[in-house]
Write an enzyme that holds these catalytic residues in place. Structure first.
Site, mmCIF file in Angstrom:
data_model
loop_
_atom_site.group_PDB
_atom_site.id
_atom_site.type_symbol
_atom_site.label_atom_id
_atom_site.label_comp_id
_atom_site.label_asym_id
_atom_site.label_seq_id
_atom_site.Cartn_x
_atom_site.Cartn_y
_atom_site.Cartn_z
ATOM 1 C CG HIS A 32 -2.016 1.040 1.102
ATOM 2 N ND1 HIS A 32 -1.789 2.368 1.380
ATOM 3 C CD2 HIS A 32 -3.316 0.948 0.716
ATOM 4 C CE1 HIS A 32 -2.912 3.048 1.183
ATOM 5 N NE2 HIS A 32 -3.848 2.210 0.771
ATOM 6 C CD GLU A 89 -1.868 5.894 5.153
ATOM 7 O OE1 GLU A 89 -1.794 6.102 6.381
ATOM 8 O OE2 GLU A 89 -2.950 5.714 4.560
ATOM 9 C CB THR A 139 -4.694 7.254 7.971
ATOM 10 O OG1 THR A 139 -4.719 7.244 6.539
ATOM 11 C CG2 THR A 139 -3.443 7.943 8.473
ATOM 12 C CG ASN A 145 -11.421 4.612 2.239
ATOM 13 O OD1 ASN A 145 -12.634 4.762 2.093
ATOM 14 N ND2 ASN A 145 -10.566 5.042 1.328
#
Length: 340
Positions: free
Chosen positions: A141, A143, A190, A250
């Protein structure tokens, strides 16, 4: 499409769709693609957000997406490019920023401020001699790559407890080892499930009693709000539709949450992917969308459902967010090197 005559009510989760970080990033690309068009076409490093429809719409405006800045040199031979690169909302390691500066590129850093905050914490704790346990769902990922890149020599990747074993590069929180258990801090991607992240932190806290746990605010407000909206609607519905790309962390967490609460939850990216068998025997349906899904796609699904179900009641449930982030300012190569 076959009949969906049993459907009587649709609950649209609020908030859903674009968060402040996504709005900021997309608007920055659109504005600078237009502003620079006399100089050449704009390049974006990585998908600006994890949504194919958004990327396709920007490509139609002449924006190029690259996964390696070396591709910029190839593109320069084929196209007239502006000497500007936009960094996506997910954050990037310092090495990528340095590479852009060394290539003489002006940088527009559209990293979400909430991700930047985690980067800042990683640098600070590493400087103070802590070992960082970075919770994520995949080492690939963007991030995770970005945060890890801030302090690779002091960071250990840890799987969120529901993903143990899915990526061998992520340690099991129950067995992870650190060189100094007295100086250890936990940071997190996050966009994970709030409940799963807190459960993983609890496992780590048992293992490392001196574990430093930064503020829960490190979990993105938009991720939390969208998950809470699904929880509110779940008792009222028999099935859920989640509009998300499979690459949106998300969005996939929303899908997993809806499946755990309702049992029947289905993922689609575009209205035309809606399948009649998903809604067989369903009278009440919940709909939500990832933080990178455009609202017109949700409305396209609602329009299809209305066409198939005359008299369908559509209920907006919850409240919209009011947070907004400031658009990034262009940074010269010198400014980028100073901050890299």
């Amino acid at each position: 499409m076959g009949g969906m005559s049993g459907l009587r009510r649709v609950y649209l989760a609020r908030p859903r769709g674009f968060c402040a970080g996504v709005v900021m990033a997309i608007e920055a690309v659109e504005r600078w693609a237009e502003a620079l068009k006399e100089k050449g076409e704009l390049v974006v490093y990585h998908e600006i957000v994890h949504n194919r429809v958004v990327v396709e719409r920007l490509q139609a405006k002449g924006v190029h997406f690259v996964e390696d800045l070396a591709e910029v040199e190839r593109l320069r031979r084929e196209r007239r490019l502006a000497d500007t690169v936009v960094f996506s909302a997910h954050g990037h390691p310092p090495a990528v920023r340095r590479q852009a500066a060394e290539m003489g590129l002006t940088v527009l850093d559209a990293t979400c401020p909430l991700v930047t905050k985690v980067h800042t914490e990683a640098k600070r704790y590493a400087k103070e001699g802590y070992w960082i346990l970075l919770i994520g769902d995949s080492a690939d990922h963007q991030e995770i790559k970005g945060t890890y890149g801030e302090a690779p020599e002091r960071t250990i990747l840890v799987a969120v407890h529901t993903h143990v074993g899915k990526d061998p590069r992520l340690a099991d929180p129950r067995t992870v080892e650190v060189p100094d258990p007295e100086r250890v801090v936990v940071l997190t991607q996050t966009t994970l499930s709030v409940d799963d992240t807190l459960a993983t932190i609890a496992i780590l806290k048992k293992r490392f009693p001196k574990l430093v746990v930064p503020s829960r605010k490190d979990l993105c407000y938009a991720t939390q709000n969208r998950q809470e909206a699904v929880k509110r609607i779940a008792p009222k519905v028999e099935a859920f539709l989640v509009l998300t790309s499979p690459h949106s962390s998300n969005g996939m967490r929303l899908l997993e949450l809806a499946q755990s609460l309702v049992g029947r939850a289905y993922r689609l990216e575009r209205p035309e992917e809606l399948r009649p068998e998903w809604l067989e025997g369903v009278e009440s349906l919940g709909i939500t969308s990832a933080a990178s899904t455009p609202e017109d796609l949700v409305q396209g699904v609602v329009d299809r459902l209305k066409a198939q179900n005359p008299g369908l009641e559509v209920v907006e449930e919850g409240a919209w967010e009011t947070i907004a982030f400031r658009e990034p300012k262009p940074l010269s190569p010198e400014e980028v090197l100073k901050g890299a």
